[in-house]
Scaffold this motif. Structure first.
Motif, PDB file in Angstrom:
ATOM      1  N   PRO A  63       0.821  -1.221   0.000  1.00 53.63           N
ATOM      2  CA  PRO A  63       0.000   0.000   0.000  1.00 53.63           C
ATOM      3  C   PRO A  63       0.852   1.267   0.000  1.00 53.63           C
ATOM      4  O   PRO A  63       1.765   1.419   0.804  1.00 53.63           O
ATOM      5  N   GLY A  64       0.557   2.160  -0.932  1.00 52.94           N
ATOM      6  CA  GLY A  64       1.256   3.437  -1.010  1.00 52.94           C
ATOM      7  C   GLY A  64       2.509   3.421  -1.860  1.00 52.94           C
ATOM      8  O   GLY A  64       3.034   4.480  -2.206  1.00 52.94           O
ATOM      9  N   ALA A  65       3.000   2.221  -2.215  1.00 53.62           N
ATOM     10  CA  ALA A  65       4.261   2.148  -2.951  1.00 53.62           C
ATOM     11  C   ALA A  65       4.137   2.761  -4.348  1.00 53.62           C
ATOM     12  O   ALA A  65       5.029   3.486  -4.806  1.00 53.62           O
ATOM     13  N   ASP A  66       3.041   2.477  -5.033  1.00 54.59           N
ATOM     14  CA  ASP A  66       2.887   2.975  -6.405  1.00 54.59           C
ATOM     15  C   ASP A  66       2.752   4.492  -6.455  1.00 54.59           C
ATOM     16  O   ASP A  66       3.341   5.148  -7.318  1.00 54.59           O
ATOM     17  N   ILE A  67       1.981   5.072  -5.530  1.00 58.17           N
ATOM     18  CA  ILE A  67       1.825   6.527  -5.546  1.00 58.17           C
ATOM     19  C   ILE A  67       3.127   7.203  -5.129  1.00 58.17           C
ATOM     20  O   ILE A  67       3.473   8.279  -5.637  1.00 58.17           O
ATOM     21  N   CYS A  68       3.890   6.586  -4.233  1.00 56.51           N
ATOM     22  CA  CYS A  68       5.190   7.155  -3.853  1.00 56.51           C
ATOM     23  C   CYS A  68       6.167   7.091  -5.028  1.00 56.51           C
ATOM     24  O   CYS A  68       6.977   8.004  -5.222  1.00 56.51           O
ATOM     25  N   GLY A  69       6.078   6.020  -5.827  1.00 54.40           N
ATOM     26  CA  GLY A  69       6.907   5.940  -7.022  1.00 54.40           C
ATOM     27  C   GLY A  69       6.548   7.032  -8.012  1.00 54.40           C
ATOM     28  O   GLY A  69       7.430   7.648  -8.626  1.00 54.40           O
ATOM     29  N   HIS A  70       5.250   7.276  -8.164  1.00 49.08           N
ATOM     30  CA  HIS A  70       4.799   8.348  -9.054  1.00 49.08           C
ATOM     31  C   HIS A  70       5.309   9.702  -8.565  1.00 49.08           C
ATOM     32  O   HIS A  70       5.805  10.518  -9.354  1.00 49.08           O
ATOM     33  N   LEU A  71       5.209   9.937  -7.260  1.00 49.61           N
ATOM     34  CA  LEU A  71       5.679  11.196  -6.690  1.00 49.61           C
ATOM     35  C   LEU A  71       7.190  11.350  -6.858  1.00 49.61           C
ATOM     36  O   LEU A  71       7.687  12.445  -7.124  1.00 49.61           O
ATOM     37  N   ALA A  72       7.920  10.248  -6.724  1.00 45.67           N
ATOM     38  CA  ALA A  72       9.378  10.307  -6.876  1.00 45.67           C
ATOM     39  C   ALA A  72       9.771  10.789  -8.272  1.00 45.67           C
ATOM     40  O   ALA A  72      10.751  11.522  -8.436  1.00 45.67           O
ATOM     41  N   ARG A  73       8.986  10.394  -9.283  1.00 48.70           N
ATOM     42  CA  ARG A  73       9.277  10.829 -10.646  1.00 48.70           C
ATOM     43  C   ARG A  73       8.980  12.309 -10.854  1.00 48.70           C
ATOM     44  O   ARG A  73       9.366  12.891 -11.865  1.00 48.70           O
ATOM     45  N   HIS A  74       8.300  12.895  -9.883  1.00 50.93           N
ATOM     46  CA  HIS A  74       8.059  14.346  -9.909  1.00 50.93           C
ATOM     47  C   HIS A  74       8.945  15.074  -8.889  1.00 50.93           C
ATOM     48  O   HIS A  74       8.684  16.235  -8.562  1.00 50.93           O
ATOM     49  N   GLY A  75       9.961  14.403  -8.399  1.00 50.08           N
ATOM     50  CA  GLY A  75      10.907  15.040  -7.498  1.00 50.08           C
ATOM     51  C   GLY A  75      10.468  15.101  -6.053  1.00 50.08           C
ATOM     52  O   GLY A  75      11.025  15.884  -5.272  1.00 50.08           O
ATOM     53  N   VAL A  76       9.482  14.296  -5.677  1.00 54.45           N
ATOM     54  CA  VAL A  76       8.988  14.288  -4.294  1.00 54.45           C
ATOM     55  C   VAL A  76       9.471  13.024  -3.598  1.00 54.45           C
ATOM     56  O   VAL A  76       9.162  11.905  -4.030  1.00 54.45           O
ATOM     57  N   LYS A  77      10.229  13.183  -2.524  1.00 58.25           N
ATOM     58  CA  LYS A  77      10.684  12.032  -1.745  1.00 58.25           C
ATOM     59  C   LYS A  77       9.643  11.744  -0.663  1.00 58.25           C
ATOM     60  O   LYS A  77       9.568  12.445   0.346  1.00 58.25           O
ATOM     61  N   ALA A  78       8.836  10.729  -0.898  1.00 57.02           N
ATOM     62  CA  ALA A  78       7.742  10.397   0.014  1.00 57.02           C
ATOM     63  C   ALA A  78       7.957   9.025   0.619  1.00 57.02           C
ATOM     64  O   ALA A  78       8.498   8.119  -0.020  1.00 57.02           O
TER      65      ALA A  78
END
Length: 279
Positions: free
Chosen positions: A202-217
């Motif tokens: 849970p949450g891994a895919d959205i964190c991966g998406h955010l990482a590609r936008h420069g967000v370390k989540a």
């Protein structure tokens, strides 16, 4: 999308100045233009009152609205005197909620105050956040009436349930998430499969998406079926020191939340930190 056009609602309440300060700080951080909107509400005088007291009642109400607008403008300009940002003050006349929604559609972000039933100057704002969230098509940042919030978006808690509303909220909040020092993505009672499923982690895919936008989540999830989601979010925000919660609003109808309860309704009435909502 960058935050280049921010709208903050002004009123006669005791919370207005703190709201403007929070808005000005956010506008400075993102290089945005800040518009202060005070709505001079149209007087509604019953016909029997008009027949007894005449048009003086309407004139008195308009004078009151003009005086309130002047005070709101003075507050807006006094706060912005300490910031170097482009700004504009507007005071159209009209029905409050419709006017808020109309002007919100031309901003990247709308900032409102949490309704305070103890402040008579907010009597007409009971449904303001609901209306703008549902009808404007823009993200809404609601500032709690309690406390001071001079800096918003350093440490952000994202409420993630893999829904359309949560997806929209994250997209709307992306400029803030990209400048945040810390972002935690929290999934509560996640489902693994289906259209609102989270996958194996849970949450891994959205964190991966955010990482590609420069967000370390950082992704987290909790299973607590016996705890109200709204209470859990506010408790986690308090424990982690978050200064902003990002979440989707009204995944089910407002009427259903009023009757059965729901996270959006609970958060709007019990918020302790600013909340950015998308729908």
């Amino acid at each position: 999308m960058a935050l280049k056009d921010i709208l903050v609602h002004l009123d006669s309440s005791q919370h207005c100045r703190a709201r403007v300060e929070a808005a000005a700080s956010l506008a400075t951080r993102h290089g945005a233009r800040l518009t202060g909107l005070f709505v001079r509400t149209t007087p509604h005088v019953p016909q029997f009152v008009m027949s007894q007291l005449g048009p003086e009642v309407t004139r008195a109400q308009r004078r009151y609205a003009e005086e309130a607008s002047a005070k709101a403008k003075a507050t807006f300009e006094a706060v912005l005197g300490g910031f170097e940002i482009a700004s504009e003050y507007r005071d159209p006349e009209g029905e409050l909620l419709d006017t808020l929604v109309l002007h919100a559609r031309y901003a990247d972000l709308v900032i409102l105050g949490q309704y305070d039933r103890r402040d008579d100057n907010m009597a007409d704002e009971r449904e303001a956040a609901d209306q703008v969230i549902m009808d404007s098509g823009r993200p809404v940042l609601v500032i709690p009436y309690a406390g001071q919030h001079p800096r918003i978006g350093d440490k952000v808690l994202v409420a993630w349930n893999a829904s359309r509303e949560a997806t929209r909220a994250i997209s709307d909040a992306l400029p803030i998430l990209q400048t945040a020092r810390e972002v935690d993505v929290l999934a509560i009672n996640p489902h693994h499969n289906g259209v609102n499923g989270h996958g194996d982690i849970p949450g891994a895919d959205i964190c991966g998406h955010l990482a590609r936008h420069g967000v370390k989540a950082v992704a987290e999830h909790v299973v607590a079926h016996d705890v109200d989601v709204g209470n859990l979010l506010l408790s986690r925000a308090s424990d982690s020191g978050a200064d902003l919660i990002v979440m989707g609003a009204y995944g089910r109808s407002r009427l259903r939340e009023l009757v059965l309860g729901g996270a959006t309704w609970h958060i709007l009435h019990h918020m302790t930190v600013p909340i950015l909502m998308g729908h």
